[in-house]
Design a protein around this motif. Structure first.
Motif, mmCIF file in Angstrom:
data_model
loop_
_atom_site.group_PDB
_atom_site.id
_atom_site.type_symbol
_atom_site.label_atom_id
_atom_site.label_comp_id
_atom_site.label_asym_id
_atom_site.label_seq_id
_atom_site.Cartn_x
_atom_site.Cartn_y
_atom_site.Cartn_z
ATOM 1 N N PRO A 7 32.301 29.334 56.865
ATOM 2 C CA PRO A 7 32.182 30.113 55.626
ATOM 3 C C PRO A 7 33.559 30.377 55.026
ATOM 4 C CG PRO A 7 31.895 31.529 57.539
ATOM 5 C CD PRO A 7 31.937 30.126 58.068
ATOM 6 N N THR A 8 33.586 30.604 53.739
ATOM 7 C CA THR A 8 34.841 30.920 53.061
ATOM 8 C C THR A 8 34.968 32.434 52.906
ATOM 9 O OG1 THR A 8 33.888 30.810 50.836
ATOM 10 C CG2 THR A 8 34.684 28.748 51.805
ATOM 11 N N CYS A 9 36.183 32.885 52.680
ATOM 12 C CA CYS A 9 36.426 34.324 52.554
ATOM 13 C C CYS A 9 36.215 34.843 51.136
ATOM 14 C CB CYS A 9 37.838 34.649 53.022
ATOM 15 S SG CYS A 9 38.052 34.468 54.809
ATOM 16 N N ALA A 10 36.282 33.961 50.164
ATOM 17 C CA ALA A 10 36.060 34.349 48.765
ATOM 18 C C ALA A 10 35.174 33.296 48.105
ATOM 19 C CB ALA A 10 37.383 34.505 48.032
ATOM 20 N N PRO A 11 33.859 33.323 48.415
ATOM 21 C CA PRO A 11 32.966 32.252 47.967
ATOM 22 C C PRO A 11 32.826 32.199 46.447
ATOM 23 C CG PRO A 11 31.963 33.600 49.696
ATOM 24 C CD PRO A 11 33.172 34.325 49.224
ATOM 25 N N ASP A 12 32.622 30.986 45.941
ATOM 26 C CA ASP A 12 32.338 30.817 44.519
ATOM 27 C C ASP A 12 31.074 31.589 44.153
ATOM 28 O OD1 ASP A 12 34.516 29.131 44.092
ATOM 29 O OD2 ASP A 12 33.365 27.348 44.636
ATOM 30 N N GLY A 13 31.064 32.121 42.952
ATOM 31 C CA GLY A 13 29.896 32.847 42.461
ATOM 32 C C GLY A 13 29.929 34.337 42.725
ATOM 33 N N VAL A 14 30.783 34.783 43.672
ATOM 34 C CA VAL A 14 30.877 36.215 43.965
ATOM 35 C C VAL A 14 32.339 36.658 44.090
ATOM 36 C CG1 VAL A 14 28.618 36.482 45.059
ATOM 37 C CG2 VAL A 14 30.585 35.725 46.438
ATOM 38 N N SER A 15 33.250 35.847 43.593
ATOM 39 C CA SER A 15 34.670 36.170 43.752
ATOM 40 C C SER A 15 35.336 36.347 42.395
ATOM 41 C CB SER A 15 35.374 35.096 44.593
ATOM 42 O OG SER A 15 35.196 33.818 44.013
ATOM 43 N N HIS A 16 36.648 36.173 42.347
ATOM 44 C CA HIS A 16 37.431 36.575 41.188
ATOM 45 C C HIS A 16 37.013 35.920 39.882
ATOM 46 C CE1 HIS A 16 39.826 32.793 41.404
ATOM 47 N NE2 HIS A 16 39.643 32.925 42.707
ATOM 48 N N THR A 17 36.607 34.640 39.918
ATOM 49 C CA THR A 17 36.251 33.952 38.680
ATOM 50 C C THR A 17 35.021 34.579 38.033
ATOM 51 O OG1 THR A 17 37.188 31.868 39.488
ATOM 52 C CG2 THR A 17 35.601 31.721 37.687
ATOM 53 N N GLU A 18 33.989 34.846 38.837
ATOM 54 C CA GLU A 18 32.770 35.443 38.293
ATOM 55 C C GLU A 18 32.997 36.896 37.892
ATOM 56 O OE1 GLU A 18 29.200 35.989 36.704
ATOM 57 O OE2 GLU A 18 30.096 34.073 37.285
ATOM 58 N N ILE A 19 33.811 37.616 38.664
ATOM 59 C CA ILE A 19 34.091 39.008 38.318
ATOM 60 C C ILE A 19 34.843 39.089 36.992
ATOM 61 C CG2 ILE A 19 35.465 41.018 39.026
ATOM 62 C CD1 ILE A 19 34.602 40.309 41.930
ATOM 63 N N PHE A 20 35.797 38.181 36.770
ATOM 64 C CA PHE A 20 36.461 38.129 35.472
ATOM 65 C C PHE A 20 35.455 37.796 34.370
ATOM 66 C CE2 PHE A 20 38.449 35.372 32.229
ATOM 67 C CZ PHE A 20 39.240 36.329 31.598
ATOM 68 N N ASN A 21 34.561 36.864 34.633
ATOM 69 C CA ASN A 21 33.558 36.489 33.643
ATOM 70 C C ASN A 21 32.726 37.688 33.210
ATOM 71 O OD1 ASN A 21 31.711 34.693 32.134
ATOM 72 N ND2 ASN A 21 30.273 35.140 33.782
ATOM 73 N N GLU A 22 32.425 38.578 34.151
ATOM 74 C CA GLU A 22 31.534 39.696 33.839
ATOM 75 C C GLU A 22 32.270 40.932 33.339
ATOM 76 O OE1 GLU A 22 28.165 40.327 36.308
ATOM 77 O OE2 GLU A 22 28.198 38.285 37.123
ATOM 78 N N CYS A 23 33.617 40.923 33.396
ATOM 79 C CA CYS A 23 34.393 42.033 32.844
ATOM 80 C C CYS A 23 34.402 41.968 31.315
ATOM 81 C CB CYS A 23 35.839 41.973 33.340
ATOM 82 S SG CYS A 23 36.073 42.521 35.030
ATOM 83 N N ARG A 24 34.320 43.127 30.719
ATOM 84 C CA ARG A 24 34.449 43.218 29.269
ATOM 85 C C ARG A 24 35.923 43.272 28.884
ATOM 86 N NH1 ARG A 24 29.953 47.852 27.598
ATOM 87 N NH2 ARG A 24 28.104 46.700 28.308
#
Length: 316
Positions: A192-209
């Motif tokens: 397993p990875t420590c910062a999986p795609d879909g729940v890490s920084h890229t998606e969190i930035f996507n959902e930030c206003r």
């Protein structure tokens, strides 16, 4: 309730206190200030000292605190920093000292011992610390350091905060997200990875206003922001995550993360946007570690038009 929803947003979390904020707009290519040296990536002029605060008395915090502050007397902005899952607050001393040397106080609670509680339990412990703060203190900005909200898109920490829709977070304060390029890669195949795609920084930035910025340290992993000497337990935790590798200095990662902290804080606490604008515009001219991508959602931008918002890193 809105403040409580911030805490599971990240594995490593900094929340800034007490500020009137105006989010900076990236400078133009013709602005001569872009060519100035960004000293936020160098140790500041203050002298940090470290102290521990226990939980012995009735007025003590609900969890032990590590406090790093300038030795010089003065009034300084305060950062409430929450450590990562199964980590110790003392493992971040180098970054705390770097930030404090620029005139900030870092307050880092130790939320639990080695074994972390459930997602809700961790949230409750973080909320206890936040609720212990004086009532006049307001959370005014948020920085996430390689944030993670679960093990996969279908297995998020409770309470779930990601719905995979752009600008869906109910957060009205400025946000900076610092991600890692190796966090979504396994140490070995099938691990397993420590910062999986879909729940890490890229998606969190996507959902930030807006306003929100996103910086990715391309050549570093999820645990590379930690001190070099974190003991055998810390070494085991670090070994579980893909990192920069043996013989590669992690100092550029720590200085880059610390410098982004400082530039972000200088913009919002002091009204000095120069360093932050420089990093947004030409990150790899200034930052010690490679940053790619660098993205920015400017204040006042409609969420409907953000899908194509992207600021590539520049090479020199």
């Amino acid at each position: 309730m809105e403040t409580r929803l911030l805490f599971p947003l990240v594995m490593l979390l900094g929340i800034l206190l007490e500020s009137n904020l105006v989010f900076p707009t990236p400078v133009s290519e013709s602005d001569h200030s872009v060519l100035e040296q960004a000293s936020v990536f160098e140790t500041g002029n203050f002298h940090p000292i470290t102290s521990d605060v226990g939980t012995a008395s009735s007025c003590s915090p609900p969890k032990p605190l590590l406090i790093v502050r300038p030795e010089e007397q003065g009034t300084y902005p305060v950062i409430l920093f929450h450590h990562g899952t199964a980590c110790q607050n003392s493992w971040y001393t180098d970054v705390f000292s770097f930030i404090s040397s620029h005139g900030f106080i870092v307050v880092a609670p130790q939320l639990y011992d080695l074994i972390p509680p459930s997602g809700q339990g961790e949230l409750d412990l973080a909320a206890k610390v936040a609720n212990w703060l004086p009532s006049e203190v307001n959370f005014s900005a948020l920085i996430g350091v390689d944030p993670v909200a679960g093990t996969s898109k279908n297995d998020q920490l409770e309470p779930k905060i990601l719905d995979h829709e752009s600008c869906s977070f109910n957060i009205s304060i400025p946000v900076a997200i610092i991600g890692t390029g190796l966090g979504n890669k396994p140490v070995l195949p099938l691990m397993p990875t420590c910062a999986p795609d879909g729940v890490s920084h890229t998606e969190i930035f996507n959902e930030c206003r807006p306003p929100c910025s996103h910086f990715v340290t391309t050549d570093y992993g999820h645990m590379d922001v930690l001190d070099d000497d974190i003991g055998p337990v810390g070494g085991l935790a670090r070994a579980a995550c893909k990192g920069s590798g043996s013989g590669v200095s992690r100092d550029p990662m720590r200085k880059t993360a610390g410098g982004i902290f400082v530039a972000f804080l200088e913009a919002f606490f002091d009204g000095n946007y120069t360093a932050y604008n420089n990093i947004l515009q030409k990150p790899n001219y200034f930052a010690p570690a490679t940053l790619d991508p660098v993205q920015n959602k400017s204040e006042g931008t409609s969420c409907a038009g953000l899908s194509a918002m992207y600021m590539p890193a520049f090479s020199f």
